[in-house]
Design a protein around this motif. Structure first.
Motif, PDB file in Angstrom:
ATOM      1  N   ARG A 346       0.853  -1.198   0.000  1.00  0.00           N
ATOM      2  CA  ARG A 346       0.000   0.000   0.000  1.00  0.00           C
ATOM      3  C   ARG A 346       0.887   1.245   0.000  1.00  0.00           C
ATOM      4  N   PHE A 347       0.598   2.162  -0.876  1.00  0.00           N
ATOM      5  CA  PHE A 347       1.334   3.419  -0.933  1.00  0.00           C
ATOM      6  C   PHE A 347       0.471   4.427  -1.680  1.00  0.00           C
ATOM      7  N   LYS A 348       0.821   5.676  -1.565  1.00  0.00           N
ATOM      8  CA  LYS A 348       0.039   6.727  -2.216  1.00  0.00           C
ATOM      9  C   LYS A 348       0.967   7.579  -3.072  1.00  0.00           C
ATOM     10  N   THR A 349       0.638   7.690  -4.346  1.00  0.00           N
ATOM     11  CA  THR A 349       1.463   8.493  -5.239  1.00  0.00           C
ATOM     12  C   THR A 349       1.189   9.977  -5.014  1.00  0.00           C
ATOM     13  N   THR A 350       2.135  10.807  -5.452  1.00  0.00           N
ATOM     14  CA  THR A 350       1.998  12.254  -5.367  1.00  0.00           C
ATOM     15  C   THR A 350       2.098  12.836  -6.772  1.00  0.00           C
ATOM     16  N   PRO A 351       1.612  14.049  -6.985  1.00  0.00           N
ATOM     17  CA  PRO A 351       1.696  14.651  -8.320  1.00  0.00           C
ATOM     18  C   PRO A 351       3.125  14.637  -8.852  1.00  0.00           C
ATOM     19  N   GLY A 352       3.281  14.184 -10.101  1.00  0.00           N
ATOM     20  CA  GLY A 352       4.589  14.046 -10.714  1.00  0.00           C
ATOM     21  C   GLY A 352       5.118  12.625 -10.701  1.00  0.00           C
ATOM     22  N   ASP A 353       4.436  11.717  -9.979  1.00  0.00           N
ATOM     23  CA  ASP A 353       4.811  10.310  -9.977  1.00  0.00           C
ATOM     24  C   ASP A 353       4.235   9.608 -11.208  1.00  0.00           C
ATOM     25  N   VAL A 354       5.002   8.679 -11.771  1.00  0.00           N
ATOM     26  CA  VAL A 354       4.494   7.790 -12.815  1.00  0.00           C
ATOM     27  C   VAL A 354       4.738   6.363 -12.329  1.00  0.00           C
ATOM     28  N   LEU A 355       3.668   5.691 -11.967  1.00  0.00           N
ATOM     29  CA  LEU A 355       3.750   4.302 -11.541  1.00  0.00           C
ATOM     30  C   LEU A 355       3.717   3.414 -12.784  1.00  0.00           C
ATOM     31  N   THR A 356       4.737   2.573 -12.949  1.00  0.00           N
ATOM     32  CA  THR A 356       4.800   1.676 -14.106  1.00  0.00           C
ATOM     33  C   THR A 356       4.864   0.236 -13.591  1.00  0.00           C
ATOM     34  N   PHE A 357       4.075  -0.662 -14.202  1.00  0.00           N
ATOM     35  CA  PHE A 357       4.065  -2.037 -13.715  1.00  0.00           C
ATOM     36  C   PHE A 357       3.623  -3.000 -14.808  1.00  0.00           C
ATOM     37  N   ASN A 358       3.951  -4.268 -14.579  1.00  0.00           N
ATOM     38  CA  ASN A 358       3.643  -5.353 -15.500  1.00  0.00           C
ATOM     39  C   ASN A 358       2.183  -5.752 -15.344  1.00  0.00           C
ATOM     40  N   ASN A 359       1.374  -5.445 -16.336  1.00  0.00           N
ATOM     41  CA  ASN A 359      -0.056  -5.718 -16.275  1.00  0.00           C
ATOM     42  C   ASN A 359      -0.387  -7.189 -16.495  1.00  0.00           C
ATOM     43  N   LEU A 360       0.558  -7.986 -16.982  1.00  0.00           N
ATOM     44  CA  LEU A 360       0.344  -9.411 -17.122  1.00  0.00           C
ATOM     45  C   LEU A 360       0.612 -10.141 -15.811  1.00  0.00           C
TER      46      LEU A 360
END
Length: 403
Positions: A346-360
């Motif tokens: 669990r975490f919360k992004t802030t403006p300017g963050d780009v979360l990238t992850f493997n959707n598979l």
């Protein structure tokens, strides 16, 4: 954390004088004074002849003439090795002659160690699976401007994403073209029925569950597509000031391996029971009705996890399986969802963050949040296909080796 190992058997030197030749591969022994000897199937060598009649250098590919009338009984009449120039020469029973540089053969050596090296270094990096409690250890931050300007940083980001399935990009400008610029550094965006980029914020009367302020359960994006988008990128433009809007993320391959170990029958059920995934609606003027039938856990030819399908809102009410398979599937799925939540981060992004992850591989979601005129959460999303990511990784790796 543990590594997703590729299954292989221990390498044994071939027995060239086996009593039943038809049961053994016909191997060509290539002695190498500098390294271990090599062994190659004769038919593979004939198929991969490098002469101008068989191979086109500018396309790095074989020509099709041999396969128009392939003789699988072809044999080596004579072969020799030039130890000074390090070249293998072969004369074939079909009248053809071939020669192969040692350097070329060494890259394609059939030994288990070399096969593993190729799969790990050139094909795809080995994945390292993780639990939610490992997230802070595997979480790595990359910086937007470095990814845009530096190939070394770009390679590190894509490599980390391939190995761990998630990476965070920081300090991106609050502009609408950030994901497009990142995608163009890799290759190009993947277009879906929601366009190339999609805007995630609360919308009254939304046709997609993600556009509501309600809690979004763990899921993969677009399981109703046969060609599932591979990498999800979520750029935070505005973040809710309420306690909600917290990201949830879990490595579903880790969960699947836990089930394989602890609940093998339920694992089998989730691997073998096809599920109807669907998305019916419209986006702008485009109306769509997408359906794809596939199990929750998808395995490759070696029995390794290759894709997870899971989305509660996008699992259709149609369930096209025999009735006796229904309850076992629900029981197995309850185990899967429970483990995914137990091992989520669990975490919360802030403006300017780009979360990238493997959707598979990863399932993601968020907690609900308050949506008011003065408390807005706005995320811009886009996809890249894994084929494009792996291609870019190989190009960057090859360029690095040349410098």
């Amino acid at each position: 954390m543990f590594q997703a190992e590729r299954r292989d058997v221990a390498y044994q030197p071939p027995k060239l004088s086996a009593p039943k030749e038809q049961d053994q591969p016909r191997l060509v022994h290539v002695p190498d004074p500098d390294r271990e000897d090599m062994y190659f199937p004769d038919i593979w060598l004939r198929d991969n002849c490098l002469c101008k009649e068989c191979f086109l250098p500018q396309t790095l590919s074989r020509l099709p003439q041999l396969w128009n009338n392939l003789d699988t009984s072809v044999r080596v009449l004579r072969h020799s090795v030039d130890r000074d120039q390090k070249i293998l020469f072969i004369e074939w029973s079909d009248g053809h002659a071939s020669q192969y540089p040692f350097s070329w053969l060494r890259e394609r050596d059939f030994s288990p160690a070399n096969r593993q090296r190729y799969l790990r270094e050139c094909y795809r990096p080995e994945q390292i699976l993780w639990s939610g409690q490992d997230f802070e250890q595997i979480r790595q931050v990359f910086y937007y401007e470095e990814l845009i300007s530096c190939d070394a940083a770009l390679r590190q980001w894509l490599y980390h994403l391939a190995v761990y399935g998630v990476a965070m990009v920081k300090d991106a400008p609050l502009e609408m073209d950030v994901l497009r610029r990142l995608s163009n550094r890799v290759g190009f965006m993947r277009r879906t029925t929601y366009g190339e980029e999609f805007s995630v914020r609360a919308q009254p009367g939304a046709s997609n569950y993600a556009y509501l302020a309600a809690p979004l359960p763990l899921h993969t994006d677009m399981p109703y597509l046969e060609y599932l988008p591979g990498v999800t990128m979520l750029h935070t433009l505005e973040q809710s000031a309420s306690p909600g809007g917290v990201n949830l993320l879990a490595d579903a391959f880790y969960v699947a391996e836990m089930m394989r170990d602890r609940y093998p029958e339920q694992f089998r059920v989730l691997c073998q029971t096809p599920v109807d995934w669907a998305d019916i609606g419209s986006d702008g003027d485009l109306k769509f009705h997408n359906i794809w039938r596939a199990p929750v856990i998808n395995l490759d030819a070696e029995g390794q996890c290759m894709r997870i399908n899971h989305s509660i809102p996008q699992r259709d009410s149609h369930f096209s399986v025999p009735v006796e398979q229904v309850r076992p599937w629900y029981e197995a799925m309850a185990t899967f969802v429970g483990l995914a939540h137990e091992h989520s981060s669990r975490f919360k992004t802030t403006p300017g963050d780009v979360l990238t992850f493997n959707n598979l591989r990863l399932v993601h979601g968020r907690t609900g949040y308050d949506d008011t005129e003065h408390n807005v959460r706005h995320i811009l999303g886009a996809f890249i296909d894994w084929d494009i990511v792996y291609s870019r990784l190989r190009v960057l790796r090859n360029a690095r080796q040349l410098t």
